[in-house]
Each structure stands twice: as structure tokens, then as C-alpha cells.
Design an enzyme around this catalytic site. Sequence first.
Site, mmCIF file in Angstrom:
data_model
loop_
_atom_site.group_PDB
_atom_site.id
_atom_site.type_symbol
_atom_site.label_atom_id
_atom_site.label_comp_id
_atom_site.label_asym_id
_atom_site.label_seq_id
_atom_site.Cartn_x
_atom_site.Cartn_y
_atom_site.Cartn_z
ATOM 1 N N ASN A 84 -45.027 -44.134 7.244
ATOM 2 C CA ASN A 84 -44.852 -44.878 8.416
ATOM 3 C C ASN A 84 -45.883 -46.102 8.119
ATOM 4 O O ASN A 84 -46.912 -45.936 7.355
ATOM 5 C CB ASN A 84 -45.293 -44.183 9.598
ATOM 6 N N GLU A 135 -47.671 -48.907 10.242
ATOM 7 C CA GLU A 135 -47.680 -49.713 11.809
ATOM 8 C C GLU A 135 -48.108 -50.960 11.459
ATOM 9 O O GLU A 135 -48.608 -51.647 10.476
ATOM 10 C CB GLU A 135 -48.731 -48.653 12.349
ATOM 11 N N CYS A 146 -41.252 -46.633 11.069
ATOM 12 C CA CYS A 146 -41.384 -44.936 11.011
ATOM 13 C C CYS A 146 -41.184 -44.669 9.285
ATOM 14 O O CYS A 146 -40.569 -45.446 8.455
ATOM 15 C CB CYS A 146 -40.404 -44.249 11.671
ATOM 16 N N GLU A 192 -39.415 -42.421 8.146
ATOM 17 C CA GLU A 192 -37.827 -42.312 7.771
ATOM 18 C C GLU A 192 -37.264 -43.493 7.454
ATOM 19 O O GLU A 192 -36.416 -43.580 6.441
ATOM 20 C CB GLU A 192 -37.065 -41.380 8.867
ATOM 21 N N CYS A 223 -37.497 -39.832 15.151
ATOM 22 C CA CYS A 223 -37.234 -40.377 16.628
ATOM 23 C C CYS A 223 -35.682 -40.811 16.593
ATOM 24 O O CYS A 223 -34.934 -40.771 15.642
ATOM 25 C CB CYS A 223 -38.085 -41.720 16.667
ATOM 26 N N CYS A 264 -34.517 -43.626 14.209
ATOM 27 C CA CYS A 264 -34.381 -43.120 12.692
ATOM 28 C C CYS A 264 -32.940 -42.194 12.413
ATOM 29 O O CYS A 264 -32.375 -42.130 11.416
ATOM 30 C CB CYS A 264 -35.538 -42.511 12.286
HETATM 31 ZN ZN ZN Z 1 -38.497 -43.224 13.645
#
Ligand code: ZN
Length: 157
Positions: A61, A63, A72, A74, A112, A115
Site C-alpha cells: 500500500n 498512502e 491499496c 492489491e 477492500c 480491490c
Molecule cells: Zn483495497
Amino acid sequence: MRTFDIKIPVVEARLDELTPAQRELVNEAIEATTRSYAPYSHFHVGAAIRLDNGETVSGSNQENAAYPSGTCAERTTCFYAHSRYPEARFETIAIAARGTDGELVADPISPCGACRQALLEYETLAGHDVEVMLVGRDRVFILPSVRSTLPFAFAEF
Ligand SMILES: [Zn+2]
């Protein structure tokens, strides 16, 4: 009118029960957590994707102060994998995470919704199921496909 159930087969395995290939991919996802950039959430996620050309791609990830601009692990990984090897198809993905204490999260991490939708696109491109391994401290959930993580997925076809 009728009611129906959607069942998702999940294999729960200890790390020492994984095949060598599964263990290797899990270890790459765990290692990728160390390259996470998570100064805001302090939640370090790593993902690793094995491709049908024998290559493995991992990512973490990333940010951003403008929060929605980050990605993210993924999506970092699947977008990189497909941009690096556009002809290759996904075979398996492993996802791991470390919490604020620096330890692997106790329960297997789950992607999530965004993703799941992004990964589903590459499963569709692959033309076959892409195994999903969700890694926790002591156990791994193995799902048969990305689609199994996203019933009623959006599809434009
Ligand atoms: Zn995600």
C-alpha cells in the site's frame, strides 16, 4: 419469489500446511509489507501475484496526504503486474498485513471492495480462476477465485 444461498468454499490452512509454491508466494506478500508507505494508517499491507509466465510481482500500500490518492497493496500490485507483463495472466494472489504493532494481523486480511473489483478484471482476462490467499499470523484462508470474494460483482458484459 425464491431464496437462494451463495456458498464460498474456503480452505483454512496453517502456514506449515501450504504447498512450497503457496508458502513462497505468502512469504513474498509478507516481505512486501516491509515496503509499505503507510505514514497515516500505520497499516502495512503487502500483496504478491504469481503469473503464468513464471514471474512473481509484489507490491504494498502507498498512502498519500491527499488520502484518496493512495492505493491499496492489491491494486498497486495488480496494476504493476499487468503493466509490466501485459501478456501474462494471473495465477494466484497472496495478501498479508502488519498492524500498528508491527506484527502480522491475527486474522487473515481481506481486500477492500475496490480491490476485489480490480482483481476480478484480471481474473476475467486470465480466463480461469485466480486463487486468493488471505494471510493471518497463524492461518491462511485460501479461496478458489477472485469472483468468490465478490458475489454480484459489477460486469460490463
Ligand atoms: Zn483495497
